[in-house]
Scaffold this active site. Structure first.
Site, mmCIF file in Angstrom:
data_model
loop_
_atom_site.group_PDB
_atom_site.id
_atom_site.type_symbol
_atom_site.label_atom_id
_atom_site.label_comp_id
_atom_site.label_asym_id
_atom_site.label_seq_id
_atom_site.Cartn_x
_atom_site.Cartn_y
_atom_site.Cartn_z
ATOM 1 N N CYS A 113 0.965 -1.201 0.007
ATOM 2 C CA CYS A 113 0.027 0.018 0.313
ATOM 3 C C CYS A 113 0.862 1.372 0.631
ATOM 4 C CB CYS A 113 -0.685 -0.350 1.292
ATOM 5 S SG CYS A 113 -1.621 -1.098 1.217
ATOM 6 N N HIS A 259 -3.753 7.091 1.687
ATOM 7 C CA HIS A 259 -3.785 6.027 1.093
ATOM 8 C C HIS A 259 -5.757 5.452 1.270
ATOM 9 C CE1 HIS A 259 -3.809 1.492 -0.054
ATOM 10 N NE2 HIS A 259 -4.381 1.501 1.090
ATOM 11 N N ASN A 289 -9.846 -0.294 -2.244
ATOM 12 C CA ASN A 289 -8.672 -0.205 -2.040
ATOM 13 C C ASN A 289 -8.108 -0.874 -2.945
ATOM 14 O OD1 ASN A 289 -5.997 -0.704 -0.803
ATOM 15 N ND2 ASN A 289 -6.379 -0.647 1.237
HETATM 16 O O1 UT7 Z 1 -4.951 -1.552 2.484
HETATM 17 C C1 UT7 Z 1 -3.828 -1.047 3.429
HETATM 18 C C2 UT7 Z 1 -4.600 -2.401 4.670
HETATM 19 N N1 UT7 Z 1 -6.033 -2.457 4.763
HETATM 20 C C3 UT7 Z 1 -6.833 -2.013 5.571
HETATM 21 O O2 UT7 Z 1 -6.208 -0.472 5.841
HETATM 22 C C4 UT7 Z 1 -7.973 -2.195 6.090
HETATM 23 C C5 UT7 Z 1 -8.197 -1.841 7.506
HETATM 24 N N2 UT7 Z 1 -9.188 -3.206 8.520
HETATM 25 C C6 UT7 Z 1 -10.391 -2.400 7.671
HETATM 26 O O3 UT7 Z 1 -10.812 -1.549 6.906
HETATM 27 C C7 UT7 Z 1 -11.874 -3.020 8.934
HETATM 28 O O4 UT7 Z 1 -10.734 -3.544 9.555
HETATM 29 C C8 UT7 Z 1 -12.310 -4.037 8.050
HETATM 30 C C9 UT7 Z 1 -12.955 -3.714 7.385
HETATM 31 C C10 UT7 Z 1 -11.430 -5.108 7.426
HETATM 32 C C11 UT7 Z 1 -13.027 -4.910 8.896
HETATM 33 O O5 UT7 Z 1 -14.447 -4.301 9.556
HETATM 34 P P1 UT7 Z 1 -14.005 -3.744 11.259
HETATM 35 O O6 UT7 Z 1 -14.885 -2.705 11.868
HETATM 36 O O7 UT7 Z 1 -12.691 -3.820 11.998
HETATM 37 O O8 UT7 Z 1 -15.003 -5.665 11.843
HETATM 38 P P2 UT7 Z 1 -14.313 -6.862 12.440
HETATM 39 O O9 UT7 Z 1 -13.231 -7.319 11.272
HETATM 40 O O10 UT7 Z 1 -13.670 -6.237 13.735
HETATM 41 O O11 UT7 Z 1 -15.145 -7.608 12.387
HETATM 42 C C12 UT7 Z 1 -16.725 -7.568 13.065
HETATM 43 C C13 UT7 Z 1 -18.072 -8.031 12.281
HETATM 44 C C14 UT7 Z 1 -17.666 -10.237 12.378
HETATM 45 O O12 UT7 Z 1 -18.516 -10.338 12.944
HETATM 46 P P3 UT7 Z 1 -18.460 -10.989 14.630
HETATM 47 O O13 UT7 Z 1 -17.399 -11.739 14.859
HETATM 48 O O14 UT7 Z 1 -18.745 -10.199 15.472
HETATM 49 O O15 UT7 Z 1 -19.895 -11.816 14.581
HETATM 50 C C15 UT7 Z 1 -17.314 -9.806 11.432
HETATM 51 O O16 UT7 Z 1 -16.975 -11.568 11.438
HETATM 52 O O17 UT7 Z 1 -17.787 -8.327 11.123
HETATM 53 C C16 UT7 Z 1 -17.925 -8.893 10.561
HETATM 54 N N3 UT7 Z 1 -17.495 -9.275 8.903
HETATM 55 C C17 UT7 Z 1 -18.247 -8.955 8.012
HETATM 56 N N4 UT7 Z 1 -19.710 -9.254 8.417
HETATM 57 C C18 UT7 Z 1 -20.232 -8.602 6.627
HETATM 58 C C19 UT7 Z 1 -15.914 -8.871 8.398
HETATM 59 N N5 UT7 Z 1 -15.956 -8.872 6.690
HETATM 60 C C20 UT7 Z 1 -17.920 -8.821 6.561
HETATM 61 C C21 UT7 Z 1 -18.193 -8.532 5.608
HETATM 62 N N6 UT7 Z 1 -19.457 -8.579 6.200
HETATM 63 N N7 UT7 Z 1 -17.326 -8.369 4.610
#
Ligand code: UT7
Length: 332
Positions: A113, A259, A289
């Site tokens: 990235c 980014h 992204n």
């Molecule tokens: O390019 C640089 C590198 N990448 C980044 O900068 C990305 C950085 N991270 C993020 O953007 C976020 O962490 C994500 C968008 C990937 C995830 O968002 P979050 O708010 O951190 O969600 P989480 O991983 O804590 O997950 C929350 C819940 C989980 O369910 P439970 O365990 O609470 O029941 C996940 O399983 O959301 C669930 N979940 C989804 N649900 C629907 C994770 N991905 C999805 C999805 N659709 N696509």
């Protein structure tokens, strides 16, 4: 010492639009979840058979045209990508062949990235040292072929996308008061496995096995929460270090292009730096992204829409896999 400046920009994304509803048809997710957690509304993915050159070449040609140059005017290519078409040779080689630019050096760099910011520092150093005068810098990724599109991969599959952005750099006299003013660059390998692709890899023989394929070692793996947590602290820290080292404060900055990792990350960066909406540009809603391509795509949009004007103070900042992060300050 002379400076380098960005003389032209361009970008290209695939024609295929993938909406959040399209993804909800492939995995357990929803348009609402994706919008609320990432800000993304749609992204572009390649169709089968499209290559890095299919994206990088139109972006490069636009950047050359904007700079008033031909491919044969170039002295070197720097190609930032974490998703090369082949293990070897690098994508820069294929772009050199397609451009018809002569036997000029073409260097791939793999800093994910942060690829465009790190690539900019290499190109800037070459220009300032007088080694090469006119350099094509490309940030390009095809992420869609490396993601698990089942529910198991939904936290990455909804974020990452494909695209290319390009910039042409050349020397400007220092008394012109424009060009690249400085960088702040970092790596912390303690977090290497927080956002990575395990295989294929040369530590394995063969480089990928049936067992690895079965457990998904070929897919992009991410600890999203940890990446998020570090991104929202490292980007403001690094961008501020670069602005301060260049002798400015945030009040002097006209535009920050972060980014495009996640709209919530960009909003947190803006809040922590206390910047107004008109000081920050985001386009992740439309493209997702695209890793090393997000900054040059956004940069080209800002240039062509007039959001970025000659004389403006511009800051670029990136964070991603490695972890690697960095920032650049430019007098446009
Ligand atoms: O390019 C640089 C590198 N990448 C980044 O900068 C990305 C950085 N991270 C993020 O953007 C976020 O962490 C994500 C968008 C990937 C995830 O968002 P979050 O708010 O951190 O969600 P989480 O991983 O804590 O997950 C929350 C819940 C989980 O369910 P439970 O365990 O609470 O029941 C996940 O399983 O959301 C669930 N979940 C989804 N649900 C629907 C994770 N991905 C999805 C999805 N659709 N696509």
């Amino acid at each position: 010492m002379r400076r380098s400046a960005i003389l032209g920009t361009g970008f290209c994304v695939p024609d295929r639009v993938v909406t959040n509803d399209d993804l909800a048809g492939l995995m357990d997710t929803s348009d609402q979840w994706i919008r609320e957690r990432t800000g993304i509304e749609e992204r572009r993915w390649v169709t089968e058979g499209q290559t890095s050159v299919d994206l990088a070449l139109p972006a490069a040609r636009q950047a050359l045209e904007a700079a008033g140059m031909q491919a044969t005017d170039l002295d070197a290519i720097v190609f930032a990508t974490s998703t090369p078409d082949h293990f070897c040779p690098g994508n820069g080689v294929y772009l050199q062949r397609a451009l018809g630019a002569g036997h000029l050096p073409a260097l791939d760099i793999r800093t994910q990235c942060s690829g465009f910011v790190f690539g900019l520092s290499v190109a800037d150093a070459w220009v300032r040292a007088g080694q090469f005068e006119r350099i094509l810098l490309v940030g390009e990724e095809i992420q869609s072929t490396g993601m698990d599109l089942s529910t198991a991969g939904r936290h990455t599959a909804v974020i990452f996308a494909d695209g290319a952005g390009a910039a042409v750099l050349g020397p400007v006299p220092e008394d012109e008061d424009r060009g690249i003013l400085g960088f702040d660059l970092h790596t912390d390998g303690d977090y290497a496995e927080k956002l990575w692709v395990d295989a294929p890899g040369s530590m394995y023989h063969p480089r990928i096995s049936e067992a690895q394929l079965a457990r998904g070692a070929q897919w992009l793996q991410m600890d999203g929460r940890d990446v998020f947590r570090h991104a929202v602290t490292k980007m403001p820290e690094s961008a501020t270090a670069a602005v301060t080292a260049a002798g400015y404060t945030w009040a002097d900055v006209n535009l920050l292009i972060p980014h495009q990792a996640n709209l919530r990350i960009s909003e947190a960066v803006q809040k922590s730096l206390k910047l107004r909406d008109d000081q920050v540009y985001n386009n992740i809603m439309r493209y997702g992204n695209t890793t090393s391509a997000t900054i040059p795509i956004a940069l080209d949009e800002c240039v062509r829409s007039g959001r970025l004007k000659r004389g403006d103070l511009l800051v670029l900042t990136a964070f991603g896999s490695g972890f690697m992060w960095g920032s650049c300050v430019i007098r446009w």
